[in-house]
Design a protein around this motif. Structure first.
Motif, PDB file in Angstrom:
ATOM      1  N   TRP A   1       0.960  -1.101  -0.111  1.00 30.87           N
ATOM      2  CA  TRP A   1      -0.012   0.069  -0.224  1.00 30.87           C
ATOM      3  C   TRP A   1       0.836   1.160  -0.052  1.00 30.87           C
ATOM      4  CZ3 TRP A   1       0.241   3.712   3.738  1.00 30.87           C
ATOM      5  CH2 TRP A   1       0.974   3.367   5.014  1.00 30.87           C
ATOM      6  N   TRP A   2       1.835   1.268   0.704  1.00 27.67           N
ATOM      7  CA  TRP A   2       2.702   2.484   0.656  1.00 27.67           C
ATOM      8  C   TRP A   2       3.538   2.683  -0.640  1.00 27.67           C
ATOM      9  CZ3 TRP A   2       7.915   1.543   0.026  1.00 27.67           C
ATOM     10  CH2 TRP A   2       8.423   0.365   0.010  1.00 27.67           C
ATOM     11  N   LEU A   3       3.831   1.893  -1.234  1.00 27.99           N
ATOM     12  CA  LEU A   3       4.466   1.937  -2.601  1.00 27.99           C
ATOM     13  C   LEU A   3       3.273   2.597  -3.694  1.00 27.99           C
ATOM     14  CD1 LEU A   3       6.870   1.529  -4.451  1.00 27.99           C
ATOM     15  CD2 LEU A   3       6.056  -0.909  -4.845  1.00 27.99           C
ATOM     16  N   ASP A   4       2.129   2.088  -3.360  1.00 25.64           N
ATOM     17  CA  ASP A   4       1.168   2.545  -4.194  1.00 25.64           C
ATOM     18  C   ASP A   4       0.807   3.849  -4.024  1.00 25.64           C
ATOM     19  OD1 ASP A   4       0.696   0.209  -5.729  1.00 25.64           O
ATOM     20  OD2 ASP A   4      -1.023  -0.531  -4.453  1.00 25.64           O
ATOM     21  N   LEU A   5       0.675   4.278  -2.743  1.00 23.19           N
ATOM     22  CA  LEU A   5       0.605   5.838  -2.324  1.00 23.19           C
ATOM     23  C   LEU A   5       1.658   6.527  -2.721  1.00 23.19           C
ATOM     24  CD1 LEU A   5      -1.454   7.586  -0.625  1.00 23.19           C
ATOM     25  CD2 LEU A   5       0.312   6.953   1.286  1.00 23.19           C
ATOM     26  N   THR A   6       2.882   6.154  -2.481  1.00 24.35           N
ATOM     27  CA  THR A   6       3.951   7.014  -3.144  1.00 24.35           C
ATOM     28  C   THR A   6       4.024   6.991  -4.635  1.00 24.35           C
ATOM     29  OG1 THR A   6       5.371   5.922  -1.382  1.00 24.35           O
ATOM     30  CG2 THR A   6       6.462   7.196  -3.426  1.00 24.35           C
ATOM     31  N   LEU A   7       3.552   6.020  -5.459  1.00 22.31           N
ATOM     32  CA  LEU A   7       3.420   6.348  -6.904  1.00 22.31           C
ATOM     33  C   LEU A   7       2.288   7.120  -7.358  1.00 22.31           C
ATOM     34  CD1 LEU A   7       4.488   2.818  -8.086  1.00 22.31           C
ATOM     35  CD2 LEU A   7       5.931   4.860  -8.241  1.00 22.31           C
ATOM     36  N   LEU A   8       1.150   7.083  -6.549  1.00 25.19           N
ATOM     37  CA  LEU A   8      -0.062   7.868  -6.804  1.00 25.19           C
ATOM     38  C   LEU A   8       0.221   9.408  -6.520  1.00 25.19           C
ATOM     39  CD1 LEU A   8      -2.868   5.783  -5.466  1.00 25.19           C
ATOM     40  CD2 LEU A   8      -2.569   6.469  -7.612  1.00 25.19           C
ATOM     41  N   ILE A   9       0.931   9.684  -5.502  1.00 21.74           N
ATOM     42  CA  ILE A   9       1.316  11.169  -5.173  1.00 21.74           C
ATOM     43  C   ILE A   9       2.211  11.698  -6.296  1.00 21.74           C
ATOM     44  CG2 ILE A   9       2.854  12.578  -3.582  1.00 21.74           C
ATOM     45  CD1 ILE A   9       1.723  10.588  -1.350  1.00 21.74           C
TER      46      ILE A   9
END
Length: 154
Positions: A42-50
């Motif tokens: 989830w934190w990788l997805d969030l980083t890429l979304l940002i």
């Protein structure tokens, strides 16, 4: 120097493009959708979304709304090349780079500017300028391309 229309040379004042804005938002939204269904952490997805949101906003500011300080807002053809007016008031002398793209509804001008390592891109969609200016720009670019090829091959 200042930008003004003279001697029948091309002068373009760029407007915001709704088509380009829609394309940028659509492509970034599609990429974000792909990330949301990915099996990554989830934190990788969030980083890429940002990062994607930042990329989308930067592209909108630079190429669509042209509110970034280094965005090109006016282009003028001169006998010796091109003049580019940036949003911050800077006037740059430039030469057209060889990898300029010309299509019916899209023109991507890449300019060589002294002191810059990479070409400066200017994305022009059909709704960013009037149709007569777009047609004239395509003709000017086609003729300049033909003249370069003719001078290359004797």
């Amino acid at each position: 120097m200042s930008l003004h229309q003279a001697n029948g040379l091309l002068f373009i004042a760029l407007k915001p493009s709704r088509c380009l804005a829609a394309w940028i938002i659509f492509s970034h939204s599609l990429a974000a959708l792909g990330l949301t269904i990915s099996p990554w952490l989830w934190w990788l997805d969030l980083t890429l979304l940002i990062m994607m949101a930042g990329s989308c906003l930067w592209l909108l500011r630079f190429h669509v709304w042209r509110t970034a300080a280094k965005s090109v807002v006016q282009i003028q053809q001169t006998p010796s090349g091109w003049l580019l007016l940036l949003r911050d008031g800077t006037l740059l002398e430039a030469a057209l780079h060889f990898d300029t793209l010309v299509m019916a509804k899209l023109v991507v001008l890449n300019f060589n500017v002294s002191g810059k390592a990479r070409p400066l891109p200017v994305v022009i969609m059909a709704d960013a300028i009037n149709q007569e200016q777009l047609r004239t720009l395509r003709v000017v670019l086609r003729w300049s391309s033909s003249e370069e090829k003719a001078s290359t091959f004797p």
